[in-house]
Design a protein around this motif. Structure first.
Motif, PDB file in Angstrom:
ATOM      1  N   GLY A  71      17.679 -47.028  12.194  1.00 54.79           N
ATOM      2  CA  GLY A  71      17.645 -48.099  11.227  1.00 54.79           C
ATOM      3  C   GLY A  71      18.600 -47.865  10.077  1.00 54.79           C
ATOM      4  N   ALA A  72      18.724 -48.911   9.258  1.00 62.37           N
ATOM      5  CA  ALA A  72      19.693 -48.852   8.161  1.00 62.37           C
ATOM      6  C   ALA A  72      19.334 -47.791   7.138  1.00 62.37           C
ATOM      7  CB  ALA A  72      19.811 -50.218   7.494  1.00 62.37           C
ATOM      8  N   PHE A  73      18.035 -47.586   6.891  1.00 65.38           N
ATOM      9  CA  PHE A  73      17.621 -46.647   5.851  1.00 65.38           C
ATOM     10  C   PHE A  73      16.816 -45.479   6.421  1.00 65.38           C
ATOM     11  CE2 PHE A  73      18.235 -50.704   3.664  1.00 65.38           C
ATOM     12  CZ  PHE A  73      19.053 -50.313   2.605  1.00 65.38           C
ATOM     13  N   ASP A  74      16.944 -45.227   7.722  1.00 69.50           N
ATOM     14  CA  ASP A  74      16.219 -44.104   8.312  1.00 69.50           C
ATOM     15  C   ASP A  74      16.704 -42.771   7.758  1.00 69.50           C
ATOM     16  OD1 ASP A  74      14.786 -45.902   9.751  1.00 69.50           O
ATOM     17  OD2 ASP A  74      15.763 -45.508  11.685  1.00 69.50           O
ATOM     18  N   ALA A  75      18.016 -42.643   7.616  1.00 74.37           N
ATOM     19  CA  ALA A  75      18.563 -41.383   7.087  1.00 74.37           C
ATOM     20  C   ALA A  75      18.141 -41.169   5.643  1.00 74.37           C
ATOM     21  CB  ALA A  75      20.089 -41.395   7.191  1.00 74.37           C
ATOM     22  N   TYR A  76      18.079 -42.244   4.859  1.00 73.28           N
ATOM     23  CA  TYR A  76      17.640 -42.114   3.468  1.00 73.28           C
ATOM     24  C   TYR A  76      16.177 -41.689   3.400  1.00 73.28           C
ATOM     25  CZ  TYR A  76      21.889 -44.213   1.577  1.00 73.28           C
ATOM     26  OH  TYR A  76      23.197 -44.452   1.200  1.00 73.28           O
ATOM     27  N   ALA A  77      15.333 -42.295   4.245  1.00 72.06           N
ATOM     28  CA  ALA A  77      13.918 -41.931   4.241  1.00 72.06           C
ATOM     29  C   ALA A  77      13.730 -40.487   4.659  1.00 72.06           C
ATOM     30  CB  ALA A  77      13.149 -42.866   5.185  1.00 72.06           C
ATOM     31  N   ARG A  78      14.519 -40.043   5.636  1.00 68.25           N
ATOM     32  CA  ARG A  78      14.399 -38.658   6.097  1.00 68.25           C
ATOM     33  C   ARG A  78      14.846 -37.670   5.031  1.00 68.25           C
ATOM     34  NH1 ARG A  78      18.155 -35.798   9.136  1.00 68.25           N
ATOM     35  NH2 ARG A  78      19.291 -37.744   9.525  1.00 68.25           N
ATOM     36  N   VAL A  79      15.959 -37.978   4.355  1.00 63.84           N
ATOM     37  CA  VAL A  79      16.474 -37.058   3.330  1.00 63.84           C
ATOM     38  C   VAL A  79      15.579 -37.066   2.096  1.00 63.84           C
ATOM     39  CG1 VAL A  79      18.390 -36.647   1.746  1.00 63.84           C
ATOM     40  CG2 VAL A  79      18.846 -37.195   4.137  1.00 63.84           C
ATOM     41  N   GLY A  81      12.522 -37.645   1.852  1.00 68.25           N
ATOM     42  CA  GLY A  81      11.223 -37.036   2.113  1.00 68.25           C
ATOM     43  C   GLY A  81      11.270 -35.549   2.364  1.00 68.25           C
ATOM     44  N   SER A  82      12.466 -34.954   2.341  1.00 68.99           N
ATOM     45  CA  SER A  82      12.589 -33.529   2.634  1.00 68.99           C
ATOM     46  C   SER A  82      12.439 -32.691   1.374  1.00 68.99           C
ATOM     47  CB  SER A  82      13.947 -33.239   3.287  1.00 68.99           C
ATOM     48  OG  SER A  82      15.003 -33.520   2.393  1.00 68.99           O
ATOM     49  N   ARG A  83      11.883 -31.513   1.524  1.00 67.01           N
ATOM     50  CA  ARG A  83      11.710 -30.590   0.399  1.00 67.01           C
ATOM     51  C   ARG A  83      13.060 -30.046  -0.066  1.00 67.01           C
ATOM     52  NH1 ARG A  83       7.680 -27.101  -1.446  1.00 67.01           N
ATOM     53  NH2 ARG A  83       8.474 -26.166  -3.382  1.00 67.01           N
ATOM     54  N   ALA A  84      13.996 -29.885   0.872  1.00 67.75           N
ATOM     55  CA  ALA A  84      15.308 -29.339   0.513  1.00 67.75           C
ATOM     56  C   ALA A  84      16.041 -30.252  -0.461  1.00 67.75           C
ATOM     57  CB  ALA A  84      16.145 -29.125   1.772  1.00 67.75           C
ATOM     58  N   PHE A  85      15.941 -31.566  -0.255  1.00 64.89           N
ATOM     59  CA  PHE A  85      16.604 -32.510  -1.156  1.00 64.89           C
ATOM     60  C   PHE A  85      15.976 -32.474  -2.540  1.00 64.89           C
ATOM     61  CE2 PHE A  85      16.673 -36.776  -3.078  1.00 64.89           C
ATOM     62  CZ  PHE A  85      18.038 -36.928  -3.234  1.00 64.89           C
ATOM     63  N   HIS A  86      14.653 -32.432  -2.622  1.00 69.59           N
ATOM     64  CA  HIS A  86      13.982 -32.374  -3.923  1.00 69.59           C
ATOM     65  C   HIS A  86      14.365 -31.114  -4.683  1.00 69.59           C
ATOM     66  CE1 HIS A  86      10.622 -35.160  -2.156  1.00 69.59           C
ATOM     67  NE2 HIS A  86      11.748 -35.813  -2.444  1.00 69.59           N
ATOM     68  N   ASP A  87      14.382 -29.975  -3.992  1.00 72.46           N
ATOM     69  CA  ASP A  87      14.761 -28.722  -4.651  1.00 72.46           C
ATOM     70  C   ASP A  87      16.214 -28.756  -5.113  1.00 72.46           C
ATOM     71  OD1 ASP A  87      12.209 -27.829  -4.151  1.00 72.46           O
ATOM     72  OD2 ASP A  87      12.760 -26.645  -2.382  1.00 72.46           O
ATOM     73  N   ALA A  88      17.108 -29.284  -4.275  1.00 72.25           N
ATOM     74  CA  ALA A  88      18.526 -29.345  -4.642  1.00 72.25           C
ATOM     75  C   ALA A  88      18.749 -30.268  -5.829  1.00 72.25           C
ATOM     76  CB  ALA A  88      19.355 -29.799  -3.444  1.00 72.25           C
ATOM     77  N   LEU A  89      18.044 -31.395  -5.841  1.00 74.47           N
ATOM     78  CA  LEU A  89      18.182 -32.328  -6.957  1.00 74.47           C
ATOM     79  C   LEU A  89      17.692 -31.702  -8.257  1.00 74.47           C
ATOM     80  CD1 LEU A  89      18.898 -35.164  -7.952  1.00 74.47           C
ATOM     81  CD2 LEU A  89      16.589 -35.892  -7.337  1.00 74.47           C
TER      82      LEU A  89
END
Length: 305
Positions: A71-79, A81-89
């Protein structure tokens, strides 16, 4: 006696056909028309579109419609929702804010010393700051590694005099080492606009304040600081945006536990070959940078900077 008759001549208002004849409008050469301004804007716009806008559009397209399907926003939802993205941000934000505050404090202090405290070599130091701005970020990181790295000079001196197996300095591979490297590298980007602002400051104000008995701290707070606020805002906003996008310092310090958004893009794209996720993180990083720059422009315009 006959009176003299007037000699007939050319009628008034008509060209005589001689050298003083007025040129015919049809025979006049047409003046060259200037090219519209939009034509002159086409070459730089074309270069900008080819080198920047087109690759950016490809990144956005890959984040929305990945080649692997979905889907159009599947990659956004996956990223998202990941712990790695939250920690990096979170790591990116606190490192950028901390480095910006450190650069503002250190840069303002050093600019005051260079501009208002006479000492031999002050002009040479100001010239060196201009040269320092051209240095790559990894060069400063390597210098810190030579000084405070695991096998650096500081640890070498400690082990040589104490006989210990290893030295006490291991902070460069931690977030604090990255913070120190960023403050060291980006402080001149605050000093340069401050020195330019101080050069425009009327020294008579300082002399009057000193003549009225004001102490140096009060002169700095009430006279110098208000004049330096636009330069502090410009330098601080530049450092903040650059720290948000800094990659070389984090990579060269070898801080494995420090993952910022640019490092996450590198890991997703190069190490994991997850290009949709890398494009999503890149889009988020670009959006934050552009948003901060837009906010700075609005604030500086209202402040009259």
């Amino acid at each position: 006696m006959d009176s003299a008759r007037p000699v007939p001549g050319p009628a008034l208002g008509r060209p005589s056909g001689g050298d003083g004849a007025a040129p015919s409008p049809r025979g006049a050469a047409a003046a060259p028309r200037a090219l519209p301004r939009s034509v002159w804007a086409l070459p730089p716009v074309a270069v900008l579109a080819l080198l920047f806008l087109y690759p950016l559009a490809l990144v956005v397209q890959q984040s929305l419609t990945p080649d692997g399907g979905g889907g159009a926003f599947d990659a956004y939802a996956r990223v998202f929702g990941s712990r790695a993205f939250h920690d990096a941000l979170g790591t990116t934000v606190w490192l950028a804010v901390g480095a910006t505050l450190g650069c503002l404090v250190l840069g303002f202090t050093l600019a005051l010393v260079i501009a208002f405290v006479p000492f031999p070599g002050a002009r040479a130091v100001a010239k060196f700051i201009d040269v320092f701005l051209s240095f790559p970020s990894f060069l400063i990181t390597l210098a810190l590694l030579f000084l405070y790295g695991t096998v650096g000079m500081a640890n070498g001196l400690v082990t040589e005099f104490t006989g210990a197996a290893e030295g006490p300095f291991h902070f460069l591979t931690t977030p604090w080492g990255v913070l120190l490297a960023e403050i060291t590298y980006f402080t001149p980007f605050v000093i340069r606009p401050l020195l330019a602002a101080f050069s425009q400051l009327d020294t008579a104000q300082l002399e009057v304040a000193a003549g009225l008995g004001a102490r140096p701290a009060r002169i700095v707070r009430q006279v110098i600081l208000p004049e330096a606020l636009p330069a502090l805002g410009a330098g601080g906003s530049l450092v903040l945006v650059m720290c948000l996008n800094e990659f070389g310092i984090v990579l060269f310090t070898g801080a494995k536990d420090v993952t910022t958004l640019p490092m996450l893009v590198y890991g997703k794209a190069i190490l994991e070959s997850d290009y949709p996720a890398a494009c999503v993180v890149a889009v988020v990083n670009i959006a934050i940078s552009v948003g901060l720059f837009g906010l700075y422009r609005v604030v500086s315009k209202r402040a009259g900077a």
